[in-house]
Design an enzyme around this catalytic site. Structure first.
Site, mmCIF file in Angstrom:
data_model
loop_
_atom_site.group_PDB
_atom_site.id
_atom_site.type_symbol
_atom_site.label_atom_id
_atom_site.label_comp_id
_atom_site.label_asym_id
_atom_site.label_seq_id
_atom_site.Cartn_x
_atom_site.Cartn_y
_atom_site.Cartn_z
ATOM 1 N N GLU A 115 -5.064 -3.843 -1.917
ATOM 2 C CA GLU A 115 -6.504 -3.608 -1.752
ATOM 3 C C GLU A 115 -6.772 -2.355 -0.919
ATOM 4 O O GLU A 115 -7.900 -1.895 -0.823
ATOM 5 C CB GLU A 115 -7.194 -4.841 -1.140
ATOM 6 C CG GLU A 115 -6.804 -5.179 0.293
ATOM 7 C CD GLU A 115 -5.499 -5.967 0.422
ATOM 8 O OE1 GLU A 115 -4.609 -5.836 -0.441
ATOM 9 O OE2 GLU A 115 -5.366 -6.705 1.420
ATOM 10 N N ARG A 116 -5.704 -1.792 -0.315
ATOM 11 C CA ARG A 116 -5.912 -0.579 0.483
ATOM 12 C C ARG A 116 -5.761 0.694 -0.359
ATOM 13 O O ARG A 116 -6.231 1.744 0.022
ATOM 14 C CB ARG A 116 -4.960 -0.579 1.669
ATOM 15 C CG ARG A 116 -5.387 -1.668 2.659
ATOM 16 C CD ARG A 116 -4.598 -1.636 3.913
ATOM 17 N NE ARG A 116 -3.412 -2.466 3.811
ATOM 18 C CZ ARG A 116 -2.516 -2.599 4.770
ATOM 19 N NH1 ARG A 116 -2.663 -1.924 5.889
ATOM 20 N NH2 ARG A 116 -1.481 -3.388 4.616
ATOM 21 N N GLU A 148 9.647 -4.497 12.638
ATOM 22 C CA GLU A 148 9.351 -3.318 11.826
ATOM 23 C C GLU A 148 8.082 -2.662 12.381
ATOM 24 O O GLU A 148 7.046 -3.317 12.520
ATOM 25 C CB GLU A 148 9.126 -3.716 10.365
ATOM 26 C CG GLU A 148 8.871 -2.520 9.465
ATOM 27 C CD GLU A 148 8.573 -2.904 8.016
ATOM 28 O OE1 GLU A 148 7.804 -3.871 7.802
ATOM 29 O OE2 GLU A 148 9.098 -2.246 7.101
ATOM 30 N N PHE A 194 0.804 -1.223 0.000
ATOM 31 C CA PHE A 194 0.000 0.000 0.000
ATOM 32 C C PHE A 194 0.835 1.271 0.000
ATOM 33 O O PHE A 194 0.352 2.336 -0.375
ATOM 34 C CB PHE A 194 -0.941 0.019 1.226
ATOM 35 C CG PHE A 194 -0.255 0.421 2.502
ATOM 36 C CD1 PHE A 194 -0.052 1.761 2.806
ATOM 37 C CD2 PHE A 194 0.217 -0.534 3.404
ATOM 38 C CE1 PHE A 194 0.605 2.139 3.977
ATOM 39 C CE2 PHE A 194 0.867 -0.165 4.566
ATOM 40 C CZ PHE A 194 1.068 1.179 4.851
ATOM 41 N N CYS A 205 9.659 1.422 3.314
ATOM 42 C CA CYS A 205 10.545 0.294 3.643
ATOM 43 C C CYS A 205 11.963 0.780 3.896
ATOM 44 O O CYS A 205 12.760 0.094 4.511
ATOM 45 C CB CYS A 205 10.544 -0.716 2.515
ATOM 46 S SG CYS A 205 11.229 -0.037 1.001
ATOM 47 N N LYS A 215 -1.640 -7.489 -9.000
ATOM 48 C CA LYS A 215 -2.566 -7.580 -7.847
ATOM 49 C C LYS A 215 -2.198 -6.372 -6.985
ATOM 50 O O LYS A 215 -1.246 -6.390 -6.225
ATOM 51 C CB LYS A 215 -2.342 -8.894 -7.095
ATOM 52 C CG LYS A 215 -3.549 -9.448 -6.370
ATOM 53 C CD LYS A 215 -4.129 -8.518 -5.337
ATOM 54 C CE LYS A 215 -3.364 -8.531 -4.034
ATOM 55 N NZ LYS A 215 -3.793 -7.440 -3.113
HETATM 56 P P1 NAD Z 1 1.545 -6.662 3.027
HETATM 57 O O1 NAD Z 1 2.571 -7.730 3.072
HETATM 58 O O2 NAD Z 1 0.478 -6.670 4.049
HETATM 59 O O3 NAD Z 1 0.776 -6.688 1.606
HETATM 60 C C1 NAD Z 1 1.475 -6.690 0.394
HETATM 61 C C2 NAD Z 1 0.637 -7.404 -0.649
HETATM 62 O O4 NAD Z 1 0.467 -8.766 -0.253
HETATM 63 C C3 NAD Z 1 -0.757 -6.811 -0.801
HETATM 64 O O5 NAD Z 1 -1.074 -6.768 -2.163
HETATM 65 C C4 NAD Z 1 -1.642 -7.783 -0.031
HETATM 66 O O6 NAD Z 1 -2.930 -7.882 -0.563
HETATM 67 C C5 NAD Z 1 -0.918 -9.097 -0.167
HETATM 68 N N1 NAD Z 1 -1.084 -9.957 1.010
HETATM 69 C C6 NAD Z 1 -1.140 -9.554 2.303
HETATM 70 N N2 NAD Z 1 -1.288 -10.618 3.120
HETATM 71 C C7 NAD Z 1 -1.320 -11.707 2.324
HETATM 72 C C8 NAD Z 1 -1.442 -13.103 2.581
HETATM 73 N N3 NAD Z 1 -1.554 -13.571 3.808
HETATM 74 N N4 NAD Z 1 -1.440 -13.938 1.530
HETATM 75 C C9 NAD Z 1 -1.313 -13.466 0.279
HETATM 76 N N5 NAD Z 1 -1.199 -12.153 -0.030
HETATM 77 C C10 NAD Z 1 -1.193 -11.283 0.980
HETATM 78 O O7 NAD Z 1 2.325 -5.267 3.005
HETATM 79 P P2 NAD Z 1 1.718 -3.802 3.113
HETATM 80 O O8 NAD Z 1 1.241 -3.586 4.508
HETATM 81 O O9 NAD Z 1 0.772 -3.554 1.994
HETATM 82 O O10 NAD Z 1 3.011 -2.930 2.831
HETATM 83 C C11 NAD Z 1 3.917 -2.558 3.823
HETATM 84 C C12 NAD Z 1 5.067 -3.526 3.888
HETATM 85 O O11 NAD Z 1 5.743 -3.578 2.628
HETATM 86 C C13 NAD Z 1 6.132 -3.092 4.887
HETATM 87 O O12 NAD Z 1 6.604 -4.224 5.554
HETATM 88 C C14 NAD Z 1 7.200 -2.474 4.012
HETATM 89 O O13 NAD Z 1 8.486 -2.459 4.592
HETATM 90 C C15 NAD Z 1 7.134 -3.370 2.820
HETATM 91 N N6 NAD Z 1 7.713 -2.735 1.650
HETATM 92 C C16 NAD Z 1 8.912 -3.200 1.213
HETATM 93 C C17 NAD Z 1 9.534 -2.594 0.139
HETATM 94 C C18 NAD Z 1 10.876 -3.068 -0.342
HETATM 95 O O14 NAD Z 1 11.285 -2.624 -1.403
HETATM 96 N N7 NAD Z 1 11.571 -3.928 0.368
HETATM 97 C C19 NAD Z 1 8.899 -1.522 -0.523
HETATM 98 C C20 NAD Z 1 7.662 -1.096 -0.058
HETATM 99 C C21 NAD Z 1 7.073 -1.720 1.029
#
Ligand code: NAD
Length: 506
Positions: free
Chosen positions: A182-183, A389, A155, A287, A179
């Site tokens: 969703e937020r 984190e 998100f 991140c 994909k």
């Molecule tokens: P998230 O892991 O909750 O969600 C990411 C994606 O995965 C979304 O599209 C979500 O729908 C999907 N998802 C979530 N739970 C799932 C599950 N159980 N099974 C399958 N799919 C699932 O992450 P977020 O809260 O949207 O984003 C923040 C996180 O992303 C932080 O940890 C941040 O550090 C990380 N991030 C990392 C980078 C990087 O380059 N390393 C860049 C941006 C964000």
């Protein structure tokens, strides 16, 4: 208050059209600044996801066979449409993510670097050619697109991360299924319209909105050749392990816990300014945000705390609609509760609260998901606030006695996304950059995010798989190399069967 009638029902973007959800399941999209529900997003079923992937698979061969010059011409048009529609994009991003307009502009600009790199795809997919490698045989290796590839995005960067995950994939001839988070689904749906206007053939760009059901179908569907995931570490690990099990090429980037080491010789005024932007910008939902500042020596720490306290207390938390806002809300009430709870636990585990973001009026009274800037001192390894984190504006000071101790602590941490050192001592900087076990390293740079034409990825629990986001590695990740050996002989050339392994000595 928003009335029920004002809540938009969103779609998927499949086969070049906005397509209504059929699963009957919806997620709610909030304006984090007001706490209001602004849209309902359809959560795709397994079957809807399967149909979307199948459509992408059908149109892929035509796109593969389109010249790379034509493909990148469309990417260039897409790039121009992003800049022409910047105001509309900013409005959507700020509304659904809560980030400030300046921050959203920065995100778009960084995202465009990935599009620019993709426009240069012809250079990055050039092959190799050798003549006369055997009797009248020439050999070449060339990069071919994979087919249907998927991106799953987080998100916190509604446009930059999807652009980084998908622009090159399209330019080198794949069909992309995104994909989106969703937020923040509205940005990706708007981007879909721009791809269509740019002339991208229907089905080459697909947005499936959804949750686990859609993701699991992507992981298992045999047509999906590669997956680029960006999100939290536990989900990244799951995506990597499951996608790999189903034979896909997977790069899964996870979370970060990034440190800023401050040597005693650093200019602490400069350090404080750098830390505040890198630590609290975007309500710390990056991140690459700095989570922990690590002053070397008690005197450095004491001086720094004094400077930081004044500066942090002056930060303005508020709405993106107010021009002097430094940062906005976190993404959801759940996220706000988690950050506040993390601060409580940090305090109960023995940290000293230097700046308390729990106390601001806006935190207590607004319906928006605000958390004020919080700084905890005397944080130690083993405390939850140090180990986990925290995706919100609760930041730490960990005091260390030497550079060696800082390096050792950072290297022991499970995550290894970004890190930086502030110093005027070249030897200290060199020791740090050489010995630190982190993927992206800064020297006197607050957030060491590489520019779009360099590869981007962390180490350890911040990345699963070998690929990178951004950078030329994208062209490798989204193509497969085929090596062809060819001989053209005159019809009367004499030949005979040979049973020895070909040695190419002729
Ligand atoms: P998230 O892991 O909750 O969600 C990411 C994606 O995965 C979304 O599209 C979500 O729908 C999907 N998802 C979530 N739970 C799932 C599950 N159980 N099974 C399958 N799919 C699932 O992450 P977020 O809260 O949207 O984003 C923040 C996180 O992303 C932080 O940890 C941040 O550090 C990380 N991030 C990392 C980078 C990087 O380059 N390393 C860049 C941006 C964000």
């Amino acid at each position: 208050m928003t009335t029920a009638q004002e809540v938009t029902t969103l779609s998927h973007f499949i086969g070049g059209e906005m397509t209504a959800g059929k699963s009957g399941r919806y997620g709610l999209v909030y304006n984090p600044t007001t706490g209001e529900v602004i849209a309902k997003v359809p959560l795709a079923s397994v079957e809807e996801t399967r149909v979307a992937i199948a459509k992408a698979q059908t149109v892929f061969p035509k796109w593969r066979d389109t010249s790379v010059a034509k493909r990148t011409e469309i990417v260039l048009k897409f790039r121009n449409l992003i800049t022409e529609n910047m105001d509309e994009l900013l409005q959507i991003i700020c509304r659904e993510s809560g980030k400030t307009v300046e921050d959203a502009k920065g995100e778009i600009t960084r995202g465009l670097e990935s599009v620019d790199l993709a426009i240069g795809a012809p250079h990055l997919v050039k092959g190799e050619y050798s003549v006369d490698v055997g009797g009248q045989i020439n050999a070449y290796s060339a990069k071919y697109p994979l087919g249907v590839v998927a991106a799953i995005s987080p998100f916190n960067f509604p446009i930059m991360v999807p652009l980084a995950q998908t622009s090159m994939a399209i330019a080198v001839g794949n069909a992309v299924v995104l994909k989106a988070s969703e937020r923040v689904p509205m940005t990706s749906l708007y981007v879909s319209e721009l791809w269509k206007k740019a002339g991208l053939p229907d089905g080459i760009w697909t947005v499936v909105n959804g949750d686990k059901d859609a993701v699991n179908e992507i992981l298992e569907n045999p047509s999906v050749q590669a997956i680029s995931f960006v999100g939290s570490t536990p989900v990244a690990k799951y995506i990597y392990e499951t996608g790999s099990k189903y034979g896909k090429r997977v790069t899964a980037l996870g979370g970060g816990k990034n440190n800023m080491v401050v040597m005693p010789d650093a200019d602490l005024e400069q350090v404080a300014n750098a830390f505040i932007g890198a630590a609290y910008g975007a309500a710390s939902q990056r991140c690459m945000a700095i989570s922990t500042i690590m002053p070397v020596g008690q005197d450095t720490a004491d001086r720094l705390v004094g400077i930081l306290k004044d500066k942090i207390s002056a930060l303005k938390v508020g709405s993106y609609t107010e021009p002097d806002t430094d940062f906005g809300p976190v993404i959801s009430q759940q996220s706000k509760d988690a950050v506040l709870a993390a601060i409580d636990r940090g305090e109960s585990e023995g940290a000293t609260v230097v700046c308390d973001g729990r106390d601001l009026d806006i935190v207590k009274e607004s319906k928006g998901f605000f958390v004020g800037p919080t700084l905890l001192d005397n944080v130690k390894p083993g405390m939850e606030i140090y180990e986990q984190e925290v995706f919100g504006p609760a930041r730490n000071i960990v005091r260390v006695d030497s550079l060696d101790e800082a390096i050792e602590l950072i290297n022991q941490h499970e995550l290894g996304n970004g890190v930086t050192i502030f110093t005027n001592d070249g030897f200290a900087a060199r020791q740090f950059t050489t010995q630190i076990d982190v993927g992206m390293v800064g020297v006197n740079v607050p957030i060491p995010i590489p520019v779009g034409y360099h590869n981007f990825a962390g180490f350890k629990g911040s990345r699963f798989g070998e690929g990178h986001m951004f950078g030329p590695d994208q062209a490798r990740f989204f193509t497969k190399t085929k090596t062809v050996s060819e001989r053209w002989m005159t019809s009367n050339a004499s030949t005979s069967s040979t049973f020895a392994f070909p040695s190419n000595n002729d």
